[in-house]
Design a protein around this motif. Sequence first.
Motif, PDB file in Angstrom:
ATOM      1  N   ARG A  29     -24.973  92.491 -24.353  1.00  0.00           N
ATOM      2  CA  ARG A  29     -23.791  91.633 -24.376  1.00  0.00           C
ATOM      3  C   ARG A  29     -22.589  92.336 -23.742  1.00  0.00           C
ATOM      4  N   VAL A  30     -22.392  93.589 -24.058  1.00  0.00           N
ATOM      5  CA  VAL A  30     -21.268  94.342 -23.485  1.00  0.00           C
ATOM      6  C   VAL A  30     -21.420  94.437 -21.969  1.00  0.00           C
ATOM      7  N   ALA A  31     -22.633  94.736 -21.506  1.00  0.00           N
ATOM      8  CA  ALA A  31     -22.879  94.834 -20.062  1.00  0.00           C
ATOM      9  C   ALA A  31     -22.654  93.489 -19.383  1.00  0.00           C
ATOM     10  N   ALA A  32     -23.148  92.424 -19.992  1.00  0.00           N
ATOM     11  CA  ALA A  32     -22.981  91.089 -19.403  1.00  0.00           C
ATOM     12  C   ALA A  32     -21.517  90.709 -19.310  1.00  0.00           C
ATOM     13  N   GLU A  71      -9.990  96.651  -1.185  1.00  0.00           N
ATOM     14  CA  GLU A  71      -9.899  97.925  -1.912  1.00  0.00           C
ATOM     15  C   GLU A  71      -9.935  97.702  -3.412  1.00  0.00           C
ATOM     16  N   ALA A  72      -9.140  96.735  -3.888  1.00  0.00           N
ATOM     17  CA  ALA A  72      -9.086  96.466  -5.326  1.00  0.00           C
ATOM     18  C   ALA A  72     -10.435  95.963  -5.847  1.00  0.00           C
ATOM     19  N   ALA A  73     -11.061  95.058  -5.101  1.00  0.00           N
ATOM     20  CA  ALA A  73     -12.352  94.504  -5.534  1.00  0.00           C
ATOM     21  C   ALA A  73     -13.426  95.588  -5.544  1.00  0.00           C
ATOM     22  N   LEU A  74     -13.423  96.434  -4.530  1.00  0.00           N
ATOM     23  CA  LEU A  74     -14.410  97.508  -4.465  1.00  0.00           C
ATOM     24  C   LEU A  74     -14.220  98.495  -5.617  1.00  0.00           C
ATOM     25  N   LYS A  75     -12.982  98.862  -5.892  1.00  0.00           N
ATOM     26  CA  LYS A  75     -12.698  99.796  -6.990  1.00  0.00           C
ATOM     27  C   LYS A  75     -13.129  99.190  -8.325  1.00  0.00           C
ATOM     28  N   ARG A  76     -12.783  97.943  -8.552  1.00  0.00           N
ATOM     29  CA  ARG A  76     -13.125  97.256  -9.803  1.00  0.00           C
ATOM     30  C   ARG A  76     -14.650  97.162  -9.949  1.00  0.00           C
ATOM     31  N   THR A  77     -15.325  96.814  -8.878  1.00  0.00           N
ATOM     32  CA  THR A  77     -16.780  96.671  -8.917  1.00  0.00           C
ATOM     33  C   THR A  77     -17.447  98.015  -9.162  1.00  0.00           C
ATOM     34  N   ARG A  78     -16.946  99.070  -8.534  1.00  0.00           N
ATOM     35  CA  ARG A  78     -17.505 100.415  -8.731  1.00  0.00           C
ATOM     36  C   ARG A  78     -17.350 100.841 -10.197  1.00  0.00           C
ATOM     37  N   GLN A  79     -16.163 100.616 -10.762  1.00  0.00           N
ATOM     38  CA  GLN A  79     -15.933 100.985 -12.159  1.00  0.00           C
ATOM     39  C   GLN A  79     -16.853 100.193 -13.088  1.00  0.00           C
ATOM     40  N   SER A  80     -17.025  98.924 -12.791  1.00  0.00           N
ATOM     41  CA  SER A  80     -17.907  98.080 -13.597  1.00  0.00           C
ATOM     42  C   SER A  80     -19.350  98.569 -13.510  1.00  0.00           C
ATOM     43  N   GLU A  82     -20.389 101.577 -12.888  1.00  0.00           N
ATOM     44  CA  GLU A  82     -20.502 102.832 -13.636  1.00  0.00           C
ATOM     45  C   GLU A  82     -20.603 102.554 -15.134  1.00  0.00           C
ATOM     46  N   LYS A  83     -19.792 101.607 -15.613  1.00  0.00           N
ATOM     47  CA  LYS A  83     -19.813 101.268 -17.039  1.00  0.00           C
ATOM     48  C   LYS A  83     -21.166 100.659 -17.424  1.00  0.00           C
ATOM     49  N   VAL A  84     -21.671  99.727 -16.619  1.00  0.00           N
ATOM     50  CA  VAL A  84     -22.958  99.095 -16.906  1.00  0.00           C
ATOM     51  C   VAL A  84     -24.077 100.131 -16.827  1.00  0.00           C
ATOM     52  N   ILE A  87     -24.005 102.093 -20.002  1.00  0.00           N
ATOM     53  CA  ILE A  87     -24.534 101.281 -21.102  1.00  0.00           C
ATOM     54  C   ILE A  87     -26.058 101.248 -21.035  1.00  0.00           C
ATOM     55  N   ALA A  88     -26.603 101.056 -19.828  1.00  0.00           N
ATOM     56  CA  ALA A  88     -28.056 101.005 -19.662  1.00  0.00           C
ATOM     57  C   ALA A  88     -28.697 102.341 -20.028  1.00  0.00           C
ATOM     58  N   THR A  89     -28.089 103.432 -19.600  1.00  0.00           N
ATOM     59  CA  THR A  89     -28.620 104.759 -19.918  1.00  0.00           C
ATOM     60  C   THR A  89     -28.652 104.978 -21.420  1.00  0.00           C
ATOM     61  N   THR A  90     -27.572 104.638 -22.085  1.00  0.00           N
ATOM     62  CA  THR A  90     -27.501 104.793 -23.533  1.00  0.00           C
ATOM     63  C   THR A  90     -28.534 103.916 -24.233  1.00  0.00           C
ATOM     64  N   ALA A  91     -28.677 102.688 -23.766  1.00  0.00           N
ATOM     65  CA  ALA A  91     -29.642 101.766 -24.377  1.00  0.00           C
ATOM     66  C   ALA A  91     -31.073 102.289 -24.230  1.00  0.00           C
TER      67      ALA A  91
END
Length: 122
Positions: A29-32, A71-80, A82-84, A87-91
């Motif tokens: 859910r967090v990843a989605a 630039e903003a979209a690429l940065k936001r997507t990269r951060q997302s 990394e977060k996902v 989350i996947a690694t932890t799961a």
Amino acid sequence: MAAAKKTAKKTTTRRRPAAKKVAAKSPIRVAAHTVIDTVEANVVDGFKAFRATVDAKDIQAAVEAQRKYAEAALKRTRQSAEKVGGIATTAVKDASQPLVKRVKEVRTRVETNVNEALGRAA
């Protein structure tokens, strides 16, 4: 003529089994939600960039608006991503813990048996 009496057939209502509740903080859910939030922000910013491009006074301003958006979209997507990924690694680590524990137990048992067998043979 006598009015026919209608007898209502009593029906039993069956309740549906309760659906399993998904944990509010489940990794999936967090990843989605992370992905959804990122896509939503990129779409909103994309429309703003499109308006800025259309309203630009010259080609340089139009290109600048698109560059800032990219630039903003690429940065936001990269951060997302990394977060996902985190989350996947932890799961996966959490899900594999019972298997890792079992493998360690078997390994210890095998080593013990081998050591006993070697000790007896000597």
